[in-house]
Design a protein around this motif. Structure first.
Motif, short mmCIF file in Angstrom:
data_model
loop_
_atom_site.label_atom_id
_atom_site.label_comp_id
_atom_site.label_asym_id
_atom_site.label_seq_id
_atom_site.Cartn_x
_atom_site.Cartn_y
_atom_site.Cartn_z
N LEU A 381 0.85 -1.19 0.00
CA LEU A 381 0.00 0.00 0.00
C LEU A 381 0.89 1.23 0.00
O LEU A 381 2.03 1.18 0.45
CB LEU A 381 -0.88 0.00 1.25
N THR A 382 0.33 2.36 -0.46
CA THR A 382 1.11 3.60 -0.48
C THR A 382 0.37 4.67 0.29
O THR A 382 -0.79 4.53 0.64
CB THR A 382 1.35 4.08 -1.92
N GLN A 383 1.06 5.78 0.53
CA GLN A 383 0.39 6.86 1.23
C GLN A 383 0.30 8.08 0.31
O GLN A 383 0.96 8.16 -0.71
CB GLN A 383 1.11 7.21 2.52
N GLY A 384 -0.50 9.06 0.73
CA GLY A 384 -0.64 10.28 -0.05
C GLY A 384 -2.09 10.67 -0.12
O GLY A 384 -2.94 10.09 0.55
N ALA A 385 -2.37 11.68 -0.92
CA ALA A 385 -3.75 12.14 -1.04
C ALA A 385 -4.57 11.08 -1.75
O ALA A 385 -4.03 10.36 -2.60
CB ALA A 385 -3.76 13.44 -1.83
N PRO A 386 -5.86 10.95 -1.39
CA PRO A 386 -6.67 9.92 -2.05
C PRO A 386 -6.88 10.22 -3.53
O PRO A 386 -6.69 11.33 -3.97
CB PRO A 386 -7.99 9.98 -1.27
N GLY A 387 -7.27 9.21 -4.23
CA GLY A 387 -7.60 9.38 -5.64
C GLY A 387 -6.35 9.37 -6.50
O GLY A 387 -5.28 8.94 -6.07
N PRO A 388 -6.50 9.89 -7.69
CA PRO A 388 -5.39 9.80 -8.64
C PRO A 388 -4.16 10.56 -8.16
O PRO A 388 -3.05 10.32 -8.61
CB PRO A 388 -5.96 10.43 -9.92
N GLY A 389 -4.38 11.47 -7.16
CA GLY A 389 -3.24 12.25 -6.66
C GLY A 389 -2.33 11.49 -5.73
O GLY A 389 -1.34 12.03 -5.26
N ALA A 390 -2.68 10.27 -5.41
CA ALA A 390 -1.86 9.52 -4.45
C ALA A 390 -0.41 9.55 -4.89
O ALA A 390 -0.10 9.34 -6.06
CB ALA A 390 -2.37 8.09 -4.36
N ASP A 391 0.47 9.88 -3.98
CA ASP A 391 1.85 10.12 -4.42
C ASP A 391 2.69 8.85 -4.51
O ASP A 391 3.82 8.87 -4.98
CB ASP A 391 2.53 11.16 -3.55
N GLY A 392 2.10 7.74 -4.07
CA GLY A 392 2.79 6.47 -4.26
C GLY A 392 4.00 6.28 -3.37
O GLY A 392 4.73 5.31 -3.52
N SER A 393 4.22 7.19 -2.44
CA SER A 393 5.43 7.03 -1.61
C SER A 393 5.19 5.94 -0.57
O SER A 393 4.06 5.59 -0.25
CB SER A 393 5.79 8.34 -0.95
N ARG A 394 6.30 5.44 -0.03
CA ARG A 394 6.20 4.40 0.99
C ARG A 394 5.49 4.96 2.22
O ARG A 394 5.63 6.12 2.55
CB ARG A 394 7.61 3.97 1.44
N ILE A 395 4.81 4.10 2.93
CA ILE A 395 4.14 4.51 4.17
C ILE A 395 5.21 4.87 5.19
O ILE A 395 6.24 4.20 5.27
CB ILE A 395 3.30 3.34 4.71
N GLU A 396 4.94 5.92 5.96
CA GLU A 396 5.91 6.27 7.00
C GLU A 396 5.87 5.22 8.10
O GLU A 396 4.80 4.77 8.50
CB GLU A 396 5.57 7.64 7.59
N PRO A 397 7.04 4.83 8.60
CA PRO A 397 7.05 3.78 9.61
C PRO A 397 6.37 4.23 10.91
O PRO A 397 6.24 5.42 11.17
CB PRO A 397 8.55 3.56 9.87
#
Ligand code: BG6
Length: 516
Positions: A381-397
């Motif tokens: 899974l990734t984190q970021g803004a929902p929808g197409p804007g999700a930034d795809g970065s790794r989840i913060e630990p």
């Protein structure tokens, strides 16, 4: 037993101390006014001082008992956590206060003091029990102890006790701390010596023990398999506050790091003790210090950073730099900031860096321990803004943060799904706050520790080997710094988070200091 006072219940009310005379050496000093007498008053207000106990101030200043009592009333009015003064409590408390003027180096002063204490024994039934609190410069610790011993005032005979509480700094390096221990042991048994570190009396510091060993869910994760690294910050926004003379001798490493910061580290990293008793707990704490990898020679440059505050801003106002403070040399090379990367050579924490930092005139007052857990093994899974804007970065630990002050509490940061159609995560926090969970403010560190000294419980005081183990780590670092040139001491503007080198220390490892 009364149950209307949560502090009283929390402090095991069955253990009401035996009455004694509590003697404060250095009674005209700042610590007495700001901390000791307000703490004693609050213990009285919590009905935890034994009936018959007297408090005797001893100092050079010639003053009458009446004047001493009045100045202690002013101190309590200003510094007590309970305000305003409760007249009923004060009425009883003031009758316990006495004063003897004398010189630390003069045997005749001890004869006078002794007569006063024996008189108080007779009138109040304190049976020769004594606490001597040394709120005095370290240069006179030995003089006072030797004179007390010569006057026969520290012998524990006929069931009476005599305990000596010693304020920091305990030595200024390994050799001087060992010498001081040796001298003290000539006249006192180790069980009579209470080396105080007020951080151990803080509720949240004790709560680290509760969190780790009173819950089943954290301890299985508390090791190198799950923890990526640990950060400990003791940041102060104040400067040296008129204590320039003291600070010129101490610097941040002797004022905060060797004692308070390493105590926080010990409590965070120690193994579970077999029992919560003085020696079992201190055995485990000292093992932490013994497991720390020594930092020597070239490693000092690589693994430690120091700095000194220059002029800057605090609360929107310009503030002077350290070298402009009263009683500070304009060419001072004393550090007001220290950061270090420590590592432990033991089974539980091998390979887990522990980043520590402490300083004055930093951006805000905040003491915190944060345990940073390893990231998930696979980025499903990734984190970021929902929808197409999700930034795809790794989840913060995940991070478990223990706030010692202000706003004492514990926060767990973890990832949660952002509401909406996409599977996108964002860090959120679960927050425990002392204030809202238990209401009001808890006892001050000095209250808890004075009560423990009265009870003869040294669990929250530093043992001889603990202090020397802390100096064994710090001394080679201090020696290396002394060899370095002035130019190696970076100046950071007051009101910032220290010199850039402190950031590089952690960023080199691909990590960052937590935003506080
Ligand atoms: C003292 C130091 O031991 O601790 C001070 O000498 C420092 O320089 C103080 O300001 C910090 O204590 P606290 O309880 O305010 O964090």
């Amino acid at each position: 037993m009364t149950t209307d006072n949560p502090f009283r219940v929390g402090l095991e009310t069955e253990r009401i101390p035996d009455a004694c005379v509590f003697v404060i050496f250095g009674a005209s000093g700042d610590l007495t006014r700001r901390k000791l007498v307000p703490a004693l008053y609050n213990l009285a207000a919590s009905r935890l001082l034994p009936p018959g106990m007297s408090i005797v101030g001893f100092a050079l200043t010639e003053t009458t008992e009446e004047q001493f009592r009045q100045s202690m009333r002013d101190a309590v009015g200003q510094f007590s956590r309970r305000k305003p003064i409760d007249e009923a409590v004060w009425g009883d408390f003031v009758s316990r206060l006495h004063y003897v003027s004398g010189r630390f180096e003069e045997p005749a002063s001890y004869t006078r003091l002794r007569e006063k204490l024996e008189f108080l024994d007779k009138t109040n039934g304190t049976r020769g029990n004594r606490i001597y609190y040394l709120a005095i410069p370290p240069s006179v610790f030995r003089t006072v102890n030797d004179n007390l011993a010569a006057a026969g005032m520290v012998a524990e005979e006929g069931g009476r006790y005599a305990r000596v509480v010693i304020e920091k700094p305990f030595g200024r390096d390994l050799a001087s701390a060992e010498a001081l221990n040796t001298d003290l042991h000539k006249v006192l048994q180790e069980k009579q010596i209470f080396r105080i570190d007020h951080y151990l009396g803080k509720e949240t510091v004790q709560n680290i023990v509760a969190l780790r060993f009173g819950n089943a869910i954290f301890e299985p994760l508390w090791n190198r398999n799950h923890i990526d690294h640990v950060q400990i910050t003791a940041a102060e926004d104040i400067g040296v506050e008129g204590r320039g003379k003291f600070y010129e001798e101490a610097g941040a490493s002797r004022d905060i790091v060797q004692n308070h910061l390493l105590q926080l580290l010990m409590v965070t990293a120690m193994e579970p003790p077999v029992a919560f008793t003085a020696d079992e707990v201190r055995d485990e704490k000292v093992k932490v210090l013994r497991a720390l990898k020594p930092i020597r020679g070239d490693d000092v440059k690589r693994l430690t950073v120091r700095g000194q505050y220059g002029p800057g801003n605090f609360a929107g106002q310009p503030v002077p730099g350290y070298r402009q403070e009263p009683n500070v040399s304009e060419r001072s090379t004393v550090e007001t900031f220290v950061a270090m990367r420590l590592e432990m050579d033991n089974w539980r924490f091998a390979g887990v860096p522990i980043y520590v930092r402490a300083g004055k005139r930093l951006a805000k007052r905040c003491t915190e321990i944060s345990v940073h857990f390893k990231n998930v093994p696979h980025a499903l899974l990734t984190q970021g803004a929902p929808g197409p804007g999700a930034d795809g970065s790794r989840i913060e630990p995940d991070v478990l943060a223990i706030r010692i002050q202000p706003d004492e509490g514990i926060t767990l940061r973890f990832a949660a799904k952002v509401p909406g159609p996409s599977m996108v995560l964002r860090p959120v926090t679960m927050d425990f706050r002392y204030g809202s969970a238990f209401g009001g403010s808890g006892p001050e560190a000095y209250e808890r520790l004075i009560l423990d000294a009265l009870l003869g419980d040294p669990t929250l005081f530093a043992r001889a080997d603990e202090v020397t183990a802390a100096w064994r780590l710090m001394t080679p670092i201090l020696q290396e710094w002394e060899r370095e040139h002035l130019a190696d001491l970076p100046i950071y503007p007051a009101g910032t988070w220290g010199p850039p080198a402190a950031f590089e220390l952690i960023e080199r490892d691909g990590r960052a200091w937590r935003r506080l």
